[in-house]
Design an enzyme around this catalytic site. Structure first.
Site, PDB file in Angstrom:
ATOM      1  NE  ARG A   4      -8.940   2.381   5.617  1.00 57.41           N
ATOM      2  CZ  ARG A   4      -8.694   1.998   6.779  1.00 57.41           C
ATOM      3  NH1 ARG A   4      -9.569   2.901   7.567  1.00 57.41           N
ATOM      4  NH2 ARG A   4      -8.276   1.311   7.129  1.00 57.41           N
ATOM      5  CB  CYS A  28      -9.093  -8.070  15.986  1.00 59.88           C
ATOM      6  SG  CYS A  28      -9.275  -9.757  15.887  1.00 59.88           S
ATOM      7  CB  SER A  73      -0.743   0.007   1.484  1.00 58.81           C
ATOM      8  OG  SER A  73       0.510   0.329   2.433  1.00 58.81           O
ATOM      9  CG  LEU A  78     -14.464  -4.337  16.221  1.00 59.48           C
ATOM     10  CD1 LEU A  78     -14.077  -6.152  17.222  1.00 59.48           C
ATOM     11  CD2 LEU A  78     -15.769  -4.410  16.225  1.00 59.48           C
ATOM     12  NE  ARG A  79      -9.157   2.769  17.993  1.00 57.79           N
ATOM     13  CZ  ARG A  79      -8.961   3.691  17.818  1.00 57.79           C
ATOM     14  NH1 ARG A  79      -8.884   5.095  17.767  1.00 57.79           N
ATOM     15  NH2 ARG A  79      -8.254   4.605  16.222  1.00 57.79           N
ATOM     16  NE  ARG A  80     -10.038   5.073  13.464  1.00 56.56           N
ATOM     17  CZ  ARG A  80      -8.681   5.050  13.046  1.00 56.56           C
ATOM     18  NH1 ARG A  80      -8.732   4.312  12.094  1.00 56.56           N
ATOM     19  NH2 ARG A  80      -7.130   5.653  13.141  1.00 56.56           N
ATOM     20  CE  LYS A  99      -3.766   1.695  13.476  1.00 58.83           C
ATOM     21  NZ  LYS A  99      -4.436   3.111  13.015  1.00 58.83           N
ATOM     22  CG  ASP A 100      -1.147  -2.456  10.855  1.00 55.21           C
ATOM     23  OD1 ASP A 100      -2.167  -2.445  11.620  1.00 55.21           O
ATOM     24  OD2 ASP A 100      -0.358  -2.219   9.280  1.00 55.21           O
ATOM     25  NE  ARG A 139     -10.283  -4.845   6.011  1.00 58.49           N
ATOM     26  CZ  ARG A 139      -9.563  -5.717   5.472  1.00 58.49           C
ATOM     27  NH1 ARG A 139      -9.735  -6.941   5.624  1.00 58.49           N
ATOM     28  NH2 ARG A 139      -8.383  -5.136   4.958  1.00 58.49           N
TER      29      ARG A 139
END
Ligand SMILES: NCc1[nH]cc(CCC(=O)O)c1CC(=O)O
Length: 309
Positions: A157, A244, A13, A132-134, A85-86, A151
Site C-alpha cells: 500500500r 463484511c 506478511s 468499507l469502514r474507512r 481484527k481479521d 489492498r
C-alpha cells in the site's frame, strides 16, 4: 515433558510474522522456554493470493484464516497467531480465541502524500483504502474525496501511495508500530470521530478448545483487559450480524473493573450514521457488546441494513 517444538501457524506478511514472533517471545519469557521449543510455520491464505479485489467482493474475513484453521483442527499446528481484527465472529467448531496479547494503539493513522491530514487534502483528492469502514468514515468527513480500493500488505500500500496512485492512505497505527514504520504517519485519527474496526490493534492466539495443556500454556500470556475489551467489540459485531458489507466500527476501553464501549454503524456513503455508548462491569463484556449491537440496530431501524446491501 514436551520435547517436540510447538508449531505456531501464521501468514507470511511482515506484519503477521512480527506478530507471531511477539507471541513466541512472550511465551518463551513467561515459561522460560528456549526459542528452539517453537517453530513458526508460514501458510499462504486465499486472502493473500487475491489482492486485486476488496475483501467484501471475494467473501470476507475467513479468507485469511481458513488454511490456518484447517491445520489447527487437524493437529498439524498447536496454535495460530492472528490480527484479532481479521477474525470472523464465528470460528470453526472446536477452535477458540484463547488468548489476547496486550493491545497496541487502537487508532487509525493517515499517511498523506499531498497533505498530512484528511481535512487538508485538496478538493476531489483520492484516498486508497479497501476497508468499507474507512471508506464510509472518509466519505462522512469529506464527501468530495474519491476513495479507491487499496489492498495488499502494508508495504504494498505504501508503494502504491509513493507511485502517486493516491493522495493518502489509512492504516492501523498498531500495524505500523509493530513494523517499526511510524515515521510514515502524518496524522492520527480521533477514535470518537473515526472509530477503529472492532478488535483493531489486538493480536489473538487461536487454539483447539480441547487442548488443555496448550491452553494452560497460552493463559500465561493472556492480557485480561484486552480479552474483555475485544470480546465486547466482537459481540457487538456478531449482534449486528457483521457481514463484511456493513461498515461497523467501535472500541471498548477497560479501566479497573469498568468497561466503556462506543459503537458506530454507517451507510457506505457515510450519509447515515448511528452511534451508541454503553458502560458496565468488565465481567459483562460480551453482554454489553450484544446490548450495544441491539440498541444501535433498534435505533437505526430494520431498513438501515437493507437499503443499500
Ligand atoms: N485487514 C488487514 C489488517 N489486519 C490487521 C491490520 C493492522 C493491525 C491491527 O489492526 O491489529 C491490518 C492492516 C491495517 O488495517 O492497517
Amino acid at each position: 515433558m514436551q520435547t517436540k517444538p510447538f508449531r505456531i501457524g501464521t501468514r507470511g506478511s511482515p506484519l503477521a510474522l512480527a506478530q507471531a514472533r511477539e507471541a513466541r517471545d512472550r511465551l518463551m519469557a513467561a515459561h522460560g522456554l528456549p526459542e528452539e521449543m517453537f517453530e513458526i510455520v508460514v501458510l499462504t491464505t486465499k486472502g493473500d493470493r487475491i489482492t486485486d479485489r476488496s475483501l467484501a467482493a471475494i467473501g470476507g474475513k475467513g479468507l485469511f484464516t481458513e488454511e490456518l484453521e484447517e491445520k489447527l483442527t487437524s493437529g498439524e499446528l498447536d496454535f495460530a497467531v492472528h490480527s484479532a481484527k481479521d477474525m470472523a465472529t464465528k470460528l470453526p467448531q472446536g477452535l477458540a480465541l484463547t488468548a489476547y496479547l496486550p493491545r497496541e494503539d487502537i487508532r487509525d493513522s493517515v499517511i498523506g502524500r499531498t497533505a498530512p491530514k484528511l481535512i487538508e487534502l485538496p478538493h476531489g483528492a483520492t484516498v486508497g483504502s479497501a476497508s468499507l469502514r474507512r471508506q464510509a468514515l472518509i466519505r462522512r468527513l469529506r464527501p468530495d474525496i474519491n476513495v479507491i480500493t487499496f489492498r495488499g500488505s502494508v508495504q504494498t500500500r505504501l508503494r502504491k501511495l509513493e507511485e502517486g496512485q493516491a493522495d493518502a492512505t489509512l492504516l492501523a497505527l498498531a500495524g505500523l508500530k509493530r513494523l517499526g514504520m511510524v515515521e510514515v504517519i502524518t496524522d492520527i485519527l480521533d477514535p470518537d470521530e473515526f472509530p477503529p474496526a472492532p478488535a483493531q490493534g489486538a493480536i489473538t492466539i487461536e487454539s483447539r478448545i480441547d487442548d488443555a495443556r496448550m491452553n494452560d500454556l497460552l493463559a500465561a500470556v493472556n492480557d485480561a483487559p484486552t480479552f474483555d475489551a475485544v470480546s465486547c467489540e466482537r459481540a457487538f459485531l456478531a449482534a449486528l450480524d457483521g457481514s463484511c458489507r456493513t461498515p461497523i466500527a467501535g472500541y471498548a476501553i477497560c479501566e479497573g473493573d469498568h468497561l466503556r464501549f462506543f459503537g458506530m454503524i454507517l451507510t457506505p456513503d457515510g450519509k447515515q450514521v448511528h452511534t451508541t455508548t454503553i458502560e458496565g462491569h468488565r465481567r459483562d463484556a460480551e453482554a454489553l457488546g450484544i446490548n450495544a449491537g441491539q440498541a444501535i440496530r433498534a435505533e437505526a431501524g430494520s431498513t438501515f441494513f437493507e437499503d443499500w446491501t
